[in-house]
Design a protein around this motif. Structure first.
Motif, short mmCIF file in Angstrom:
data_model
loop_
_atom_site.label_atom_id
_atom_site.label_comp_id
_atom_site.label_asym_id
_atom_site.label_seq_id
_atom_site.Cartn_x
_atom_site.Cartn_y
_atom_site.Cartn_z
N ILE A 114 0.86 -1.18 0.00
CA ILE A 114 0.00 0.00 0.00
C ILE A 114 0.90 1.24 0.00
N TYR A 115 0.57 2.18 -0.86
CA TYR A 115 1.20 3.51 -0.77
C TYR A 115 0.08 4.53 -0.66
N ILE A 116 0.21 5.47 0.25
CA ILE A 116 -0.75 6.58 0.32
C ILE A 116 -0.02 7.90 0.52
N ASP A 117 -0.59 8.91 -0.08
CA ASP A 117 -0.12 10.29 0.05
C ASP A 117 -1.30 11.10 0.59
N PRO A 118 -1.60 10.96 1.90
CA PRO A 118 -2.81 11.57 2.45
C PRO A 118 -2.65 13.08 2.60
N PRO A 119 -3.73 13.79 2.94
CA PRO A 119 -3.60 15.22 3.23
C PRO A 119 -2.57 15.44 4.33
N TYR A 120 -1.68 16.41 4.12
CA TYR A 120 -0.62 16.68 5.10
C TYR A 120 -1.11 17.53 6.27
N ASN A 121 -2.35 18.02 6.17
CA ASN A 121 -2.93 18.88 7.21
C ASN A 121 -2.14 20.17 7.38
N THR A 122 -1.84 20.79 6.26
CA THR A 122 -1.06 22.03 6.27
C THR A 122 -1.94 23.26 6.44
N GLY A 123 -3.27 23.05 6.53
CA GLY A 123 -4.18 24.18 6.62
C GLY A 123 -4.76 24.55 5.27
N LYS A 124 -4.23 23.93 4.20
CA LYS A 124 -4.71 24.22 2.85
C LYS A 124 -5.42 23.02 2.23
N ASP A 125 -5.09 21.81 2.70
CA ASP A 125 -5.67 20.62 2.09
C ASP A 125 -6.94 20.19 2.79
N PHE A 126 -7.72 19.41 2.09
CA PHE A 126 -9.04 19.00 2.56
C PHE A 126 -8.94 17.78 3.48
N VAL A 127 -9.56 17.86 4.64
CA VAL A 127 -9.64 16.74 5.56
C VAL A 127 -11.11 16.34 5.69
N TYR A 128 -11.41 15.12 5.27
CA TYR A 128 -12.79 14.66 5.18
C TYR A 128 -13.34 14.29 6.55
N LYS A 129 -14.50 14.85 6.92
CA LYS A 129 -15.13 14.55 8.22
C LYS A 129 -16.16 13.45 8.01
N ASP A 130 -15.93 12.33 8.69
CA ASP A 130 -16.82 11.18 8.57
C ASP A 130 -18.08 11.37 9.40
N ASP A 131 -19.12 10.65 9.02
CA ASP A 131 -20.39 10.69 9.72
C ASP A 131 -20.65 9.29 10.26
N ILE A 186 4.35 12.00 4.14
CA ILE A 186 3.89 13.00 5.11
C ILE A 186 4.98 14.05 5.27
N ASP A 187 4.62 15.22 5.79
CA ASP A 187 5.66 16.21 6.08
C ASP A 187 5.73 16.42 7.58
N ASP A 188 6.48 17.46 8.00
CA ASP A 188 6.75 17.64 9.43
C ASP A 188 5.51 17.98 10.24
N THR A 189 4.45 18.46 9.59
CA THR A 189 3.26 18.89 10.33
C THR A 189 2.66 17.77 11.16
N GLU A 190 2.51 16.58 10.57
CA GLU A 190 1.84 15.47 11.25
C GLU A 190 2.68 14.21 11.36
N VAL A 191 3.98 14.29 11.04
CA VAL A 191 4.79 13.06 11.05
C VAL A 191 4.84 12.43 12.44
N ALA A 192 4.89 13.25 13.48
CA ALA A 192 4.95 12.69 14.84
C ALA A 192 3.65 11.96 15.18
N ASN A 193 2.50 12.59 14.84
CA ASN A 193 1.22 11.94 15.12
C ASN A 193 1.02 10.69 14.26
N LEU A 194 1.44 10.76 13.00
CA LEU A 194 1.30 9.60 12.12
C LEU A 194 2.14 8.43 12.64
N ARG A 195 3.32 8.73 13.12
CA ARG A 195 4.18 7.66 13.67
C ARG A 195 3.49 6.99 14.86
#
Length: 608
Positions: A114-131, A186-195
């Motif tokens: 599996i490879y994924i390039d998810p939203p980096y959460n930089t404040g510009k990308d879309f983060v989908y809110k589940d219901d 991922i970039d530095d914004t969420e790498v710690a949380n992703l880990r």
């Protein structure tokens, strides 16, 4: 006749069954006795209030969301597919959370990489809110409006991102083979949380590496503090042990160029290697006489790597090199032909080796001219490197944040280069494109439009450049939707009409093929399973997987159709037979059909 369950795999029940297999003594009247389970696990139970853990608001709901079965389906879209009848590749439009749920039965433990390039959460990308209540309904509402970014001013900035990522990674893990691997950009914004999430989902013992990729060529001189030049790629295996290993990378031309053949050795190019070693042994400390007559000894504190007898054998075999003049300290010859075929990957990937963002933009421009709808696309060379490391030639590669479909492009390129038959599954939310963008003006309304078109154009270009016409450059398109089967949701103000409508339990506007592929998902067959359509007196019979499953979704089914279906059953095992619930001419025919099938050893008969 058993009614086909309309839900995706029940992961909670699966976990309960696994516990029953491991600890049958903890099952009391069909329920898990947790007090007894605690006794069995003994000191491995954490009872202290203060303990190391990673938590956030909504985590419990995110865990439940991953375990809640989906009632949706994937509807085939032949019109936007390519080579529908022959391809083994998939492109799926929809919310990847629901799609991952729907893939559980059919692809559980079958995805190698599996490879994924998810939203980096930089404040510009879309983060989908589940219901949690109705994600299919939520998905439809989202795709009808402009998506919004998760800005840093949001009080739940990190929380929303974590709640999006956690259930998707939980579901993704189920799909991996036991030796499967996942790479996440991922970039530095969420790498710690992703880990931290990945340590919990995959197990920190299955962490492989944090690869650092040089994504840019030039620094940004207007950067406030440091110019950001890299991304992270986290790598985890489902089960990292001594048996499950990753692949080596091909040797580079530069590495091979170090091997020469100054003495024209018939074994080919070689390079000299130090004949002395640090681990001292008196038995390996002896004087050596060079061909020029000079006496040499090992360096101080070292010894030779073999005994004197073995050294003399190596000399006779022309495996010791004393230099062109025969006067040098002895070196052992390492032949290129004897070097293992590959190199161990390193954790620093340079732009020279795997490309950068600019190369990725140029790749897209070469296909779409000036339409580049992504700010930081990934180059195919970067994806190819991961695919080489993480998969073999016949494996399935999944990307459920597929964006511009770089992963699909890379799979096709690599197959063309090494003769492989890797398959891809791309999943992408059809996010609307900004109406002011060049992509929108060029006719692309959402990201899926671009992804599918890229695969079409890239595939044709690869065939044109390589001349290989046997490559699988097609893909079957499926779109997430609600189930094709009506559910009991009565309109009490018009109950008579509701009851009348349920006489035919298939939704209006849905086709037999829509229903067929929902059946495949619900019984656990891949969406690329071979299907033969048989026309019998104007009625369609589906022969699925060479007689393993026989399906008839027609109305007015009679015993002649049932007899005809039995002609196509597999020789190796009794088939599953599936009919439409209201399809038989009469109840008497249905009863006779079941008896007829039973007489022929067919007992797995279901209805939808």
């Amino acid at each position: 006749m058993e009614k086909l369950n309309g839900k995706s795999m029940d992961l909670v029940q699966m976990n309960i069954e696994a516990l029953k297999q491991l600890f049958p003594e903890v099952v009391t009247e069909g329920k898990i006795d947790f007090e007894k389970l605690k006794l069995i696990l003994g000191e491995e139970i954490e009872t202290r209030n203060e303990k190391y853990e990673f938590t956030w608001h909504g985590k419990t709901q995110a865990m439940k969301l991953a375990q809640t079965p989906s009632t949706g389906t994937l509807r085939p879209d032949k019109a936007s597919s390519k080579n529908w009848d022959t391809t083994e590749n998939l492109y799926i439009e929809g919310d990847n959370l629901e799609v991952l749920k729907l893939l559980q039965k059919s692809y559980f433990g079958k995805i190698k990489m599996i490879y994924i390039d998810p939203p980096y959460n930089t404040g510009k990308d879309f983060v989908y809110k589940d219901d949690f209540r109705d994600n299919i309904k939520n998905y439809k509402e989202i795709t009808q409006q402009t998506t919004k970014a998760n800005t840093e001013t949001n009080g739940r900035y990190h929380t929303d991102w974590l709640n999006m990522m956690y259930p998707r990674l939980k579901l993704a893990r189920n799909l991996l083979t036991e030796d499967g691997v996942i790479f996440i950009s991922i970039d530095d914004t969420e790498v710690a949380n992703l880990r931290k999430i990945c340590d919990e989902v995959f197990g920190e013992e299955n962490f492989v590496s944090n690869i650092v990729w040089q994504k840019k060529y030039s620094p940004q001189n207007d950067a406030k503090y440091f110019s950001d030049m890299h991304d992270h790629i986290l790598c985890y295996m489902k089960n990292k042990n001594n048996e499950n290993k990753l692949n080596l990378l091909p040797r580079t031309e530069e590495q091979n160029s170090r091997y020469k053949n100054p003495d024209n050795d018939p074994r080919g190019p070689w390079k000299p290697s130090d004949f002395s070693v640090k681990t001292y042994s008196a038995n390996y400390d002896y004087p050596i006489k060079t061909p020029s007559g000079r006496i040499v000894n090992p360096p101080a504190g070292r010894c030779w790597r073999t005994s004197k007898e073995k050294f003399e054998e190596l000399v006779k075999d022309n495996r010791i090199w004393f230099g062109e003049n025969g006067d040098n300290v002895p070196a052992i010859k390492r032949f290129l032909s004897e070097v293992k075929d590959g190199r161990v990957p390193v954790t620093w990937w340079t732009r020279e080796e795997v490309g950068d963002n600019q190369l990725a933009r140029n790749e897209i421009k070469s296909l779409f001219k000036d339409v580049v709808p992504f700010d930081t696309p990934k180059p195919t060379s970067l994806l190819k490197q991961m695919i080489i490391i993480g998969s073999n030639s016949n494996d399935i590669i999944l990307d459920f944040f597929s964006g511009s479909a770089t992963t699909a492009h890379a799979v096709m390129k690599l197959n063309a280069e090494d003769g492989g038959n890797r398959k891809f599954i791309m999943v992408q939310l059809p996010e609307p494109i900004d109406e002011k963008s060049e992509a929108y003006k060029a006719g692309y309304k959402n990201i899926c439009d671009i992804g599918k078109e890229r695969i079409r154009r890239a595939g044709e270009k690869i065939v044109q450049e390589t001349g290989k016409t046997d490559l699988d450059i097609g893909f079957k398109v499926f779109k997430l939707d609600s189930s094709n089967v009506k559910t009991w949701d009565p309109d009490f103000d018009n109950l008579e009409q509701t009851l009348f409508d349920l006489q035919d339990n298939i939704k209006e506007g849905r086709t037999k093929e829509d229903l067929l592929y929902e059946i495949l998902l619900k019984i656990g067959l891949p969406l690329t399973t071979p299907i033969e359509e048989i026309d019998y007196n104007g009625k369609t019979i589906y022969n699925v997987a060479y007689g393993s499953v026989l399906v008839c979704l027609e109305d007015d089914i009679d015993l002649d159709i049932v007899q005809e279906m039995m002609k196509y059953q597999s020789e190796h095992m009794p088939p599953k037979v599936i009919f439409k619930e209201s399809g038989f001419i009469s109840d008497a025919v249905k009863t006779n059909a079941l008896q007829t099938l039973k007489k022929h050893g067919i007992t797995d008969v279901r209805s939808v």
